[in-house]
Every structure is written in structure tokens, then in C-alpha cells.
Design an enzyme around this catalytic site. Structure first.
Site, PDB file in Angstrom:
ATOM      1  N   LYS A  40      -0.592  -7.350 -12.794  1.00  0.00           N
ATOM      2  CA  LYS A  40       0.523  -8.319 -12.753  1.00  0.00           C
ATOM      3  C   LYS A  40       1.641  -7.833 -11.825  1.00  0.00           C
ATOM      4  O   LYS A  40       2.139  -8.578 -10.999  1.00  0.00           O
ATOM      5  CB  LYS A  40       1.144  -8.524 -14.159  1.00  0.00           C
ATOM      6  CG  LYS A  40       0.186  -9.025 -15.208  1.00  0.00           C
ATOM      7  CD  LYS A  40       0.882  -9.185 -16.556  1.00  0.00           C
ATOM      8  CE  LYS A  40       1.416  -7.883 -17.154  1.00  0.00           C
ATOM      9  NZ  LYS A  40       0.365  -6.891 -17.485  1.00  0.00           N
ATOM     10  N   ARG A  56       5.773 -12.299 -23.777  1.00  0.00           N
ATOM     11  CA  ARG A  56       4.646 -11.528 -24.293  1.00  0.00           C
ATOM     12  C   ARG A  56       4.311 -11.905 -25.730  1.00  0.00           C
ATOM     13  O   ARG A  56       3.382 -11.329 -26.313  1.00  0.00           O
ATOM     14  CB  ARG A  56       5.009 -10.049 -24.256  1.00  0.00           C
ATOM     15  CG  ARG A  56       4.232  -9.226 -23.245  1.00  0.00           C
ATOM     16  CD  ARG A  56       4.735  -7.805 -23.346  1.00  0.00           C
ATOM     17  NE  ARG A  56       3.859  -6.855 -22.747  1.00  0.00           N
ATOM     18  CZ  ARG A  56       4.043  -6.333 -21.524  1.00  0.00           C
ATOM     19  NH1 ARG A  56       5.036  -6.726 -20.777  1.00  0.00           N
ATOM     20  NH2 ARG A  56       3.209  -5.429 -21.086  1.00  0.00           N
ATOM     21  N   ARG A  61      -3.214   4.841 -12.742  1.00  0.00           N
ATOM     22  CA  ARG A  61      -1.920   4.348 -12.237  1.00  0.00           C
ATOM     23  C   ARG A  61      -0.938   5.509 -12.100  1.00  0.00           C
ATOM     24  O   ARG A  61      -0.862   6.379 -12.965  1.00  0.00           O
ATOM     25  CB  ARG A  61      -1.354   3.299 -13.198  1.00  0.00           C
ATOM     26  CG  ARG A  61       0.080   2.900 -12.849  1.00  0.00           C
ATOM     27  CD  ARG A  61       0.475   1.548 -13.397  1.00  0.00           C
ATOM     28  NE  ARG A  61       0.409   1.449 -14.848  1.00  0.00           N
ATOM     29  CZ  ARG A  61       0.614   0.314 -15.520  1.00  0.00           C
ATOM     30  NH1 ARG A  61       0.874  -0.810 -14.874  1.00  0.00           N
ATOM     31  NH2 ARG A  61       0.532   0.308 -16.829  1.00  0.00           N
ATOM     32  N   ARG A  72       2.597   7.413 -16.400  1.00  0.00           N
ATOM     33  CA  ARG A  72       3.540   6.976 -17.441  1.00  0.00           C
ATOM     34  C   ARG A  72       3.062   7.458 -18.808  1.00  0.00           C
ATOM     35  O   ARG A  72       1.869   7.446 -19.090  1.00  0.00           O
ATOM     36  CB  ARG A  72       3.609   5.436 -17.459  1.00  0.00           C
ATOM     37  CG  ARG A  72       4.694   4.876 -16.578  1.00  0.00           C
ATOM     38  CD  ARG A  72       4.535   3.384 -16.328  1.00  0.00           C
ATOM     39  NE  ARG A  72       4.297   2.578 -17.529  1.00  0.00           N
ATOM     40  CZ  ARG A  72       4.094   1.262 -17.484  1.00  0.00           C
ATOM     41  NH1 ARG A  72       4.108   0.600 -16.338  1.00  0.00           N
ATOM     42  NH2 ARG A  72       3.880   0.602 -18.601  1.00  0.00           N
ATOM     43  N   ARG A  83      -2.086  -0.508 -26.826  1.00  0.00           N
ATOM     44  CA  ARG A  83      -1.478  -1.590 -26.044  1.00  0.00           C
ATOM     45  C   ARG A  83      -2.457  -2.734 -25.840  1.00  0.00           C
ATOM     46  O   ARG A  83      -2.069  -3.893 -25.851  1.00  0.00           O
ATOM     47  CB  ARG A  83      -0.991  -1.050 -24.698  1.00  0.00           C
ATOM     48  CG  ARG A  83       0.227  -0.155 -24.857  1.00  0.00           C
ATOM     49  CD  ARG A  83       0.532   0.617 -23.613  1.00  0.00           C
ATOM     50  NE  ARG A  83       0.971  -0.239 -22.528  1.00  0.00           N
ATOM     51  CZ  ARG A  83       0.960   0.129 -21.246  1.00  0.00           C
ATOM     52  NH1 ARG A  83       0.516   1.307 -20.898  1.00  0.00           N
ATOM     53  NH2 ARG A  83       1.395  -0.694 -20.338  1.00  0.00           N
TER      54      ARG A  83
HETATM   55  P1  ADP Z   1       0.258  -4.462 -14.730  1.00  0.00           P
HETATM   56  O1  ADP Z   1       1.593  -4.763 -14.106  1.00  0.00           O
HETATM   57  O2  ADP Z   1      -0.499  -5.707 -15.083  1.00  0.00           O
HETATM   58  O3  ADP Z   1       0.344  -3.510 -15.858  1.00  0.00           O
HETATM   59  P2  ADP Z   1      -0.271  -2.965 -12.256  1.00  0.00           P
HETATM   60  O4  ADP Z   1       0.030  -3.951 -11.186  1.00  0.00           O
HETATM   61  O5  ADP Z   1       0.694  -1.878 -12.500  1.00  0.00           O
HETATM   62  O6  ADP Z   1      -0.636  -3.750 -13.621  1.00  0.00           O
HETATM   63  O7  ADP Z   1      -1.717  -2.348 -11.927  1.00  0.00           O
HETATM   64  C1  ADP Z   1      -2.297  -1.352 -12.782  1.00  0.00           C
HETATM   65  C2  ADP Z   1      -2.994  -0.297 -11.908  1.00  0.00           C
HETATM   66  O8  ADP Z   1      -4.152  -0.865 -11.283  1.00  0.00           O
HETATM   67  C3  ADP Z   1      -2.117   0.229 -10.778  1.00  0.00           C
HETATM   68  O9  ADP Z   1      -2.428   1.595 -10.597  1.00  0.00           O
HETATM   69  C4  ADP Z   1      -2.536  -0.593  -9.571  1.00  0.00           C
HETATM   70  O10 ADP Z   1      -2.354   0.123  -8.358  1.00  0.00           O
HETATM   71  C5  ADP Z   1      -4.015  -0.855  -9.855  1.00  0.00           C
HETATM   72  N1  ADP Z   1      -4.472  -2.184  -9.424  1.00  0.00           N
HETATM   73  C6  ADP Z   1      -3.768  -3.346  -9.414  1.00  0.00           C
HETATM   74  N2  ADP Z   1      -4.527  -4.380  -8.962  1.00  0.00           N
HETATM   75  C7  ADP Z   1      -5.751  -3.851  -8.694  1.00  0.00           C
HETATM   76  C8  ADP Z   1      -6.985  -4.412  -8.185  1.00  0.00           C
HETATM   77  N3  ADP Z   1      -7.114  -5.728  -7.911  1.00  0.00           N
HETATM   78  N4  ADP Z   1      -8.033  -3.580  -8.049  1.00  0.00           N
HETATM   79  C9  ADP Z   1      -7.911  -2.254  -8.356  1.00  0.00           C
HETATM   80  N5  ADP Z   1      -6.797  -1.666  -8.820  1.00  0.00           N
HETATM   81  C10 ADP Z   1      -5.718  -2.447  -8.991  1.00  0.00           C
HETATM   82  P1  ADP Z   2       2.291  -3.168 -18.189  1.00  0.00           P
HETATM   83  O1  ADP Z   2       2.722  -3.680 -16.823  1.00  0.00           O
HETATM   84  O2  ADP Z   2       1.382  -2.024 -18.066  1.00  0.00           O
HETATM   85  O3  ADP Z   2       1.772  -4.233 -19.066  1.00  0.00           O
HETATM   86  P2  ADP Z   2       5.081  -3.147 -18.770  1.00  0.00           P
HETATM   87  O4  ADP Z   2       5.812  -2.327 -17.795  1.00  0.00           O
HETATM   88  O5  ADP Z   2       5.089  -4.632 -18.556  1.00  0.00           O
HETATM   89  O6  ADP Z   2       3.601  -2.609 -18.848  1.00  0.00           O
HETATM   90  O7  ADP Z   2       5.614  -2.882 -20.230  1.00  0.00           O
HETATM   91  C1  ADP Z   2       5.705  -1.584 -20.755  1.00  0.00           C
HETATM   92  C2  ADP Z   2       6.150  -1.665 -22.198  1.00  0.00           C
HETATM   93  O8  ADP Z   2       7.468  -2.271 -22.261  1.00  0.00           O
HETATM   94  C3  ADP Z   2       5.295  -2.539 -23.092  1.00  0.00           C
HETATM   95  O9  ADP Z   2       4.181  -1.845 -23.605  1.00  0.00           O
HETATM   96  C4  ADP Z   2       6.309  -2.916 -24.188  1.00  0.00           C
HETATM   97  O10 ADP Z   2       6.506  -1.840 -25.083  1.00  0.00           O
HETATM   98  C5  ADP Z   2       7.584  -3.095 -23.398  1.00  0.00           C
HETATM   99  N1  ADP Z   2       7.773  -4.496 -22.974  1.00  0.00           N
HETATM  100  C6  ADP Z   2       7.766  -4.964 -21.690  1.00  0.00           C
HETATM  101  N2  ADP Z   2       7.970  -6.299 -21.670  1.00  0.00           N
HETATM  102  C7  ADP Z   2       8.098  -6.692 -22.977  1.00  0.00           C
HETATM  103  C8  ADP Z   2       8.303  -7.956 -23.624  1.00  0.00           C
HETATM  104  N3  ADP Z   2       8.416  -9.108 -22.927  1.00  0.00           N
HETATM  105  N4  ADP Z   2       8.373  -7.960 -24.964  1.00  0.00           N
HETATM  106  C9  ADP Z   2       8.279  -6.824 -25.679  1.00  0.00           C
HETATM  107  N5  ADP Z   2       8.059  -5.624 -25.138  1.00  0.00           N
HETATM  108  C10 ADP Z   2       7.966  -5.539 -23.793  1.00  0.00           C
END
Ligand code: ADP
Ligand code: ADP
Ligand code: ZN
Length: 214
Positions: free
Chosen positions: A13, A88, A127, A160, A171
Site C-alpha cells: 500500500k 482499518r 522490508r 521495524r 498483525r
Molecule cells: P504496506 O504499506 O502495505 O505495509 P509496503 O509498501 O511497505 O507495504 O511494502 C512492504 C514491503 O514489500 C516493502 O519492503 C516493499 O519494498 C515490498 N514491496 C512492495 N510492493 C512489492 C511488490 N509488488 N513486489 C515485491 N515487493 C514489494
Molecule cells: P503496514 O503498512 O505494514 O500495514 P502501518 O504503517 O500502516 O503498517 O501501521 C503500523 C501500525 O500502526 C499498525 O499495525 C497499527 O498498530 C497502527 N495503525 C496504523 N494505522 C492505523 C489505523 N487506521 N487504525 C489503528 N491502528 C493503526
């Protein structure tokens, strides 16, 4: 253009949201980034949020909803925005719909970046996040050209705390329980679009821009 990114933790995302924000010149609003910057700055909100984040749990809606609704009222959100990591939960989604309706507005699309659970663990364990600017990398799929340092700001990259395997499982189960129901919620509003998030990043991006420009 007002967009929501849906998808499991690690689905990509944030990666896609940053590219969309740059292409369409709209702010990228990530609740995870907002919480992490509060933690880094030692705020009261950061202290409260960290307790939940470290356990792989969601931060309570009471601490999350007003924060986002206030952010959307700022000037730079006039032309639209992309929400990453919010809503979420169903109550968060309902609060967002209601706040927009008050101003005669609605979201344009909720884009679900669909990635099977099997791929998620390797996405998250690989990541690396920048401690300076929040940029994200992947040790295999998107490595930093500067190794252990950020390409953008030169600060060190870290795994992280909540990307460690024990927290990732938690998660994922929280995602299935509390966030996945939003797919049906936005399907019901007629604005859900699904992209195959298991493809390479550029292909996912092409699929999203095709939807936005259709
Ligand atoms: P989210 O915001 O949904 O948690 P991220 O954008 O941080 O996800 O992506 C999670 C991990 O996967 C990061 O290390 C990112 O560089 C990698 N990643 C994101 N999109 C892809 C993809 N299409 N293929 C492979 N790796 C990806
Ligand atoms: P990812 O991109 O890997 O899904 P985020 O950076 O979006 O992780 O979120 C990290 C953490 O921050 C989540 O696991 C949660 O604890 C908290 N968080 C983020 N957004 C929200 C939300 N909209 N509601 C509740 N908790 C959140
Ligand atoms: Zn950086």
C-alpha cells in the site's frame, strides 16, 4: 481525487501510495507514518500508540479517527488525497463516510492491493524502513543503492520492531478480523477496485493508474 488503499500489512500500500501521490500531486496520508513520527518525537499520542503497535494490535479508533478527519480539513487536501492505512476498521470507515458526507463529499475509489498471506511474511521480513525520512525498501525486491543507508536522506535503514515474524502473524490475524470487512463495505458503496498485488511493483502501479484514468 480521493483514494483509499486497502490491503494486508506488507501488501505494498505504502509503496503504491507514494507513487500515486507523486504522479497526481496529492498528499499521501499514512496513519502508520503519523504514529511513528509521534513516537519518534516522544508525544503523548506516540506513547499511547506504541503500546498497541508493538503488540501488532490496532491503535484504538478514539485515538485515530479525529486525527485523520482533522488532517483532511487542511488546505493541501482540497484537490484530493490518498489514504494509506486508514480506515482499518468498520467504525473508522463509517466515521470517514459521515465526515465527508457533512461536506457533500465522498471517496472516489478504494483500491484493494490483494496479496496472499504466504507472500506477506517475506515482504515484511525483507522490508527496511528509513529512520530519517520513512522511505521503505526491500532487501530483495527494492534494495537501497546505498546498502544499509537510505538513498534519499542517508540515514540508517532498520527492520521495524513490528515487522519481526512473531508480530507479523498477529498483525495478519488482526487484518483478517478487523480490516478485511472493509472490502465488502466499499464493495457495497460501488467504489471498490481490486489489483493483483503479487505482481512486480511497476505492474501493480500500471494496474492502478489504468483504474484511475478509465
Ligand atoms: P504496506 O504499506 O502495505 O505495509 P509496503 O509498501 O511497505 O507495504 O511494502 C512492504 C514491503 O514489500 C516493502 O519492503 C516493499 O519494498 C515490498 N514491496 C512492495 N510492493 C512489492 C511488490 N509488488 N513486489 C515485491 N515487493 C514489494
Ligand atoms: P503496514 O503498512 O505494514 O500495514 P502501518 O504503517 O500502516 O503498517 O501501521 C503500523 C501500525 O500502526 C499498525 O499495525 C497499527 O498498530 C497502527 N495503525 C496504523 N494505522 C492505523 C489505523 N487506521 N487504525 C489503528 N491502528 C493503526
Ligand atoms: Zn531516508
Amino acid at each position: 481525487m480521493k483514494l483509499i488503499m486497502l490491503g494486508a500489512p506488507g501488501a505494498g500500500k505504502g509503496t503504491q501510495a507514494k507513487m500515486i501521490a507523486a504522479k497526481y500531486q496529492i498528499p499521501h496520508i499514512s496513519t502508520g507514518d503519523i504514529f511513528r513520527s509521534n513516537i519518534k518525537n516522544g508525544t503523548e499520542l506516540g506513547r499511547k500508540a506504541k503500546e498497541y503497535m508493538d503488540q501488532g494490535l490496532l491503535v484504538p479508533d478514539e485515538l485515530t479517527v479525529d486525527l485523520v478527519i482533522d488532517r483532511l480539513a487542511q488546505d493541501d487536501c482540497q484537490k484530493g488525497y490518498i489514504l494509506d492505512g486508514f480506515p482499518r476498521t468498520i467504525p473508522q470507515a463509517e466515521a470517514l463516510t459521515a465526515a465527508l458526507a457533512k461536506r457533500g463529499e465522498k471517496m472516489d475509489f478504494a483500491i484493494d492491493v490483494d496479496v496472499p498471506d504466504e507472500n506477506i511474511v517475506s515482504r515484511m521480513s525483507g522490508r527496511r524502513a528509513c529512520t530519517g525520512c520513512g522511505a521503505t525498501y526491500h532487501i530483495v525486491h527494492n534494495p537501497s543503492k546505498k546498502g544499509e543507508l537510505c538513498e534519499v536522506c542517508g540515514e540508517p535503514l532498520v527492520l521495524r520492531d513490528d515487522d519481526k515474524p512473531e508480530t507479523v502473524q498477529k498483525r495478519l490475524s488482526v487484518y483478517h478480523e478487523q480490516t478485511q470487512p472493509l472490502i465488502e463495505y466499499y464493495g457495497g458503496q460501488g467504489i471498490l477496485r481490486t489489483v493483483d498485488g503479487a505482481q512486480p511493483m511497476d505492474d501493480v502501479f500500471a494496474a492502478i493508474t489504468k483504474i484511475l484514468e478509465a
